[in-house]
Design a protein around this motif. Structure first.
Motif, PDB file in Angstrom:
ATOM      1  N   GLN A 179       0.833  -1.211   0.000  1.00 18.57           N
ATOM      2  CA  GLN A 179       0.000   0.000   0.000  1.00 18.57           C
ATOM      3  C   GLN A 179       0.862   1.253   0.000  1.00 18.57           C
ATOM      4  O   GLN A 179       0.576   2.223  -0.699  1.00 18.57           O
ATOM      5  CB  GLN A 179      -0.935  -0.008   1.212  1.00 18.57           C
ATOM      6  CG  GLN A 179      -1.901   1.177   1.229  1.00 18.57           C
ATOM      7  CD  GLN A 179      -2.870   1.118   2.394  1.00 18.57           C
ATOM      8  OE1 GLN A 179      -2.786   0.227   3.234  1.00 18.57           O
ATOM      9  NE2 GLN A 179      -3.790   2.064   2.447  1.00 18.57           N
ATOM     10  N   GLY A 180       1.939   1.214   0.781  1.00 17.91           N
ATOM     11  CA  GLY A 180       2.840   2.367   0.806  1.00 17.91           C
ATOM     12  C   GLY A 180       3.503   2.591  -0.540  1.00 17.91           C
ATOM     13  O   GLY A 180       3.654   3.737  -0.995  1.00 17.91           O
ATOM     14  N   LEU A 181       3.911   1.510  -1.218  1.00 15.55           N
ATOM     15  CA  LEU A 181       4.521   1.642  -2.542  1.00 15.55           C
ATOM     16  C   LEU A 181       3.520   2.207  -3.557  1.00 15.55           C
ATOM     17  O   LEU A 181       3.884   3.052  -4.389  1.00 15.55           O
ATOM     18  CB  LEU A 181       5.026   0.278  -3.022  1.00 15.55           C
ATOM     19  CG  LEU A 181       6.320  -0.230  -2.373  1.00 15.55           C
ATOM     20  CD1 LEU A 181       6.554  -1.685  -2.735  1.00 15.55           C
ATOM     21  CD2 LEU A 181       7.506   0.631  -2.797  1.00 15.55           C
ATOM     22  N   ALA A 182       2.251   1.765  -3.490  1.00  8.39           N
ATOM     23  CA  ALA A 182       1.243   2.281  -4.416  1.00  8.39           C
ATOM     24  C   ALA A 182       1.025   3.773  -4.200  1.00  8.39           C
ATOM     25  O   ALA A 182       0.952   4.559  -5.162  1.00  8.39           O
ATOM     26  CB  ALA A 182      -0.069   1.520  -4.231  1.00  8.39           C
ATOM     27  N   LEU A 183       0.938   4.179  -2.923  1.00  8.34           N
ATOM     28  CA  LEU A 183       0.762   5.612  -2.624  1.00  8.34           C
ATOM     29  C   LEU A 183       1.990   6.408  -3.059  1.00  8.34           C
ATOM     30  O   LEU A 183       1.873   7.520  -3.602  1.00  8.34           O
ATOM     31  CB  LEU A 183       0.506   5.797  -1.128  1.00  8.34           C
ATOM     32  CG  LEU A 183      -0.863   5.340  -0.621  1.00  8.34           C
ATOM     33  CD1 LEU A 183      -0.897   5.396   0.905  1.00  8.34           C
ATOM     34  CD2 LEU A 183      -1.950   6.232  -1.211  1.00  8.34           C
ATOM     35  N   LEU A 184       3.171   5.854  -2.826  1.00 12.51           N
ATOM     36  CA  LEU A 184       4.399   6.565  -3.185  1.00 12.51           C
ATOM     37  C   LEU A 184       4.494   6.745  -4.695  1.00 12.51           C
ATOM     38  O   LEU A 184       4.844   7.829  -5.188  1.00 12.51           O
ATOM     39  CB  LEU A 184       5.611   5.795  -2.661  1.00 12.51           C
ATOM     40  CG  LEU A 184       6.975   6.444  -2.921  1.00 12.51           C
ATOM     41  CD1 LEU A 184       7.047   7.821  -2.257  1.00 12.51           C
ATOM     42  CD2 LEU A 184       8.105   5.546  -2.425  1.00 12.51           C
ATOM     43  N   ALA A 185       4.183   5.694  -5.466  1.00  7.90           N
ATOM     44  CA  ALA A 185       4.242   5.802  -6.930  1.00  7.90           C
ATOM     45  C   ALA A 185       3.287   6.876  -7.439  1.00  7.90           C
ATOM     46  O   ALA A 185       3.650   7.703  -8.280  1.00  7.90           O
ATOM     47  CB  ALA A 185       3.906   4.454  -7.559  1.00  7.90           C
ATOM     48  N   THR A 186       2.062   6.891  -6.906  1.00 13.52           N
ATOM     49  CA  THR A 186       1.077   7.881  -7.358  1.00 13.52           C
ATOM     50  C   THR A 186       1.515   9.294  -7.029  1.00 13.52           C
ATOM     51  O   THR A 186       1.425  10.207  -7.865  1.00 13.52           O
ATOM     52  CB  THR A 186      -0.291   7.592  -6.707  1.00 13.52           C
ATOM     53  OG1 THR A 186      -0.733   6.293  -7.112  1.00 13.52           O
ATOM     54  CG2 THR A 186      -1.317   8.628  -7.130  1.00 13.52           C
ATOM     55  N   ASN A 187       2.023   9.515  -5.820  1.00 13.10           N
ATOM     56  CA  ASN A 187       2.382  10.873  -5.415  1.00 13.10           C
ATOM     57  C   ASN A 187       3.689  11.340  -6.036  1.00 13.10           C
ATOM     58  O   ASN A 187       3.836  12.538  -6.332  1.00 13.10           O
ATOM     59  CB  ASN A 187       2.457  10.950  -3.891  1.00 13.10           C
ATOM     60  CG  ASN A 187       1.074  10.952  -3.250  1.00 13.10           C
ATOM     61  OD1 ASN A 187       0.393  11.965  -3.217  1.00 13.10           O
ATOM     62  ND2 ASN A 187       0.649   9.785  -2.757  1.00 13.10           N
ATOM     63  N   GLU A 188       4.634  10.431  -6.247  1.00 13.84           N
ATOM     64  CA  GLU A 188       5.856  10.824  -6.964  1.00 13.84           C
ATOM     65  C   GLU A 188       5.500  11.228  -8.392  1.00 13.84           C
ATOM     66  O   GLU A 188       6.082  12.175  -8.945  1.00 13.84           O
ATOM     67  CB  GLU A 188       6.856   9.670  -6.977  1.00 13.84           C
ATOM     68  CG  GLU A 188       7.441   9.313  -5.624  1.00 13.84           C
ATOM     69  CD  GLU A 188       8.470  10.323  -5.119  1.00 13.84           C
ATOM     70  OE1 GLU A 188       8.506  11.458  -5.621  1.00 13.84           O
ATOM     71  OE2 GLU A 188       9.233   9.970  -4.214  1.00 13.84           O
ATOM     72  N   MET A 189       4.544  10.535  -9.005  1.00 12.47           N
ATOM     73  CA  MET A 189       4.116  10.902 -10.348  1.00 12.47           C
ATOM     74  C   MET A 189       3.461  12.277 -10.341  1.00 12.47           C
ATOM     75  O   MET A 189       3.686  13.087 -11.235  1.00 12.47           O
ATOM     76  CB  MET A 189       3.151   9.847 -10.888  1.00 12.47           C
ATOM     77  CG  MET A 189       2.650  10.113 -12.295  1.00 12.47           C
ATOM     78  SD  MET A 189       1.781   8.684 -12.994  1.00 12.47           S
ATOM     79  CE  MET A 189       0.531   8.419 -11.745  1.00 12.47           C
ATOM     80  N   ARG A 190       2.657  12.571  -9.324  1.00 18.17           N
ATOM     81  CA  ARG A 190       2.027  13.882  -9.235  1.00 18.17           C
ATOM     82  C   ARG A 190       3.052  14.996  -9.088  1.00 18.17           C
ATOM     83  O   ARG A 190       2.863  16.102  -9.599  1.00 18.17           O
ATOM     84  CB  ARG A 190       1.061  13.912  -8.048  1.00 18.17           C
ATOM     85  CG  ARG A 190      -0.215  13.114  -8.279  1.00 18.17           C
ATOM     86  CD  ARG A 190      -1.110  13.141  -7.064  1.00 18.17           C
ATOM     87  NE  ARG A 190      -2.359  12.424  -7.313  1.00 18.17           N
ATOM     88  CZ  ARG A 190      -3.278  12.193  -6.392  1.00 18.17           C
ATOM     89  NH1 ARG A 190      -3.076  12.605  -5.141  1.00 18.17           N
ATOM     90  NH2 ARG A 190      -4.384  11.545  -6.716  1.00 18.17           N
TER      91      ARG A 190
END
Length: 405
Positions: A179-190
């Motif tokens: 879950q942390g990796l999914a959130l990190l990928a989305t926010n790094e992309m933003r």
């Protein structure tokens, strides 16, 4: 055969250009020649009037002298517009045309391949296959990609940035946290950190293994293509293949497969894929504008020269508009918030066109969420700032919203 066709086309072009000049030399006479005819008729009329007694000898003499001066002037003008002068004026365009044709031949002999034979279809397919196999790997493509400007975080919310730092630290402490990796990928992309986003998404997919779903795979493929400056590498193609195995109808994966085929010289295979995507819609899908802009040229390259893209039916649904009219102001506001949230989520997970980013910025401004709109503007600038045509509608929307000084 090529040289015969080229010579024939050149001769036809030269004839078409020089024909008006040639006709000008043998065409209508100058105005002075018509004047001479008129003056001769006037002299004959004077003589007839004198014989009938309409005018006297003195008046006849005066009229002859006056008409004579006009005859001399017309004759002088006719001499100045003689054939030699006209031929001289026609010579200049002919010389210019000859120089242009000679320059074209010299340029082709220097830059072209005069002796190259026509490439049969089998050889073209073989050349496309060679280009396909010679694609750079993901790491090589990312290394060759133009350097991206560092994300401009000056307008970002400090609390949001602090939260991202905490998320990075948490994932570093627990690298198995999906879950942390999914959130990190989305926010790094933003934030525009494509390499970090791709790395986090890759780790997530690796952790899930065979349990990775099409959405997660599609997000990884998209990040890989963006990080490689638009090149669909063999690694990205493998992720797309996994996506389509799990969900053969996944539209974004099909779109990127079409991109890969175009990049490797197979418009004949890409056209059916893009044609079906365009026909399936929906009209507001993020890949539709790109397909619509190129589909007719792609059809021509694929041997479908008569193809015409279906008309653009994008726009609000009539039933939705009718329902919105019956809503209370509070319900309309919630509907607008929901539409903006869906658009933002889609742009974050799937990407989108510059016009869609501009639409999101405008919508956030209308909802009095200027700080949020500025963050989206900063992200859009990171994504599209290197392409003036792409960033133009985004900057225009920011200016209309009063987000730029």
């Amino acid at each position: 055969m090529f040289w015969i066709l080229a010579a024939g086309l050149t001769a036809i072009t030269a004839f078409a250009i020089l024909s008006p000049l040639r006709k000008g030399r043998a065409g209508p006479a100058p105005a002075a020649s018509y004047d001479l005819r008129v003056y001769r008729d006037q002299l004959a009329e004077v003589e007839r009037d004198l014989e009938r007694g309409v005018i006297g000898p003195e008046d006849a003499q005066r009229l002859r002298a006056e008409i004579g001066r006009k005859v001399l002037d017309a004759d002088r003008r006719l001499g100045q517009a003689g054939p030699a002068g006209r031929a001289g004026r026609a010579l200049v365009p002919a010389l210019v045309l000859a120089l242009m044709l000679a320059g074209a031949v010299v340029l082709y002999l220097r830059e072209g391949v005069p002796g190259a034979p026509d490439m049969p279809l089998a050889e073209r397919v073989a050349a496309a296959d060679a280009a396909y196999r010679a694609r750079p790997a993901q790491a090589e493509a990312e290394a060759q990609a133009p350097a991206r400007p560092a994300p401009d975080l000056s307008q970002a919310d400090p609390e949001y940035l602090a939260m991202i730092d905490q998320l990075r630290a948490a994932v570093a402490r627990n690298p198995q946290d999906q879950q942390g990796l999914a959130l990190l990928a989305t926010n790094e992309m933003r934030l525009g950190n494509l390499t970090a986003a791709r790395d986090a998404q890759q780790r997530l997919v690796d952790l899930r293994g065979d349990q990775a779903d099409p959405v997660q795979l599609m997000q990884l493929a998209t990040l890989m293509v963006e990080a490689a400056a638009g090149v669909v590498t063999p690694e990205a193609e493998a992720v797309l293949a996994r996506t389509l195995t799990l969900d053969p109808d996944q539209p974004q994966a099909r779109y990127l497969r079409g991109v890969m085929l175009i990049q490797n010289g197979r418009p004949d295979l890409a056209f059916p894929i893009w044609r079906l995507l365009l026909e399936e819609g929906p009209a507001n899908a993020p890949w539709v504008p790109s397909i619509r802009a190129a589909i007719e040229e792609l059809a021509w390259l694929a041997g479908e020269a008569g193809y015409r893209a279906p008309s653009d039916q994008s726009g609000p649904d009539a039933l939705d508009l009718e329902a919105a009219r019956d809503m209370t102001p509070a319900d309309q506001a919630r509907m607008a918030e929901d539409m903006v949230a869906r658009l933002q989520d889609r742009l974050a997970s799937q990407g989108g066109t510059p016009d869609e980013w501009a639409r999101l910025i405008s919508a956030l401004s209308v909802l009095d969420r200027d700080d949020h709109a500025r963050r989206i503007l900063a992200e859009a600038r990171n994504r599209f700032g290197a392409t003036p045509e792409a960033i133009a509608p985004i900057e225009a929307a920011a200016e209309r919203a009063g987000l730029t000084p």
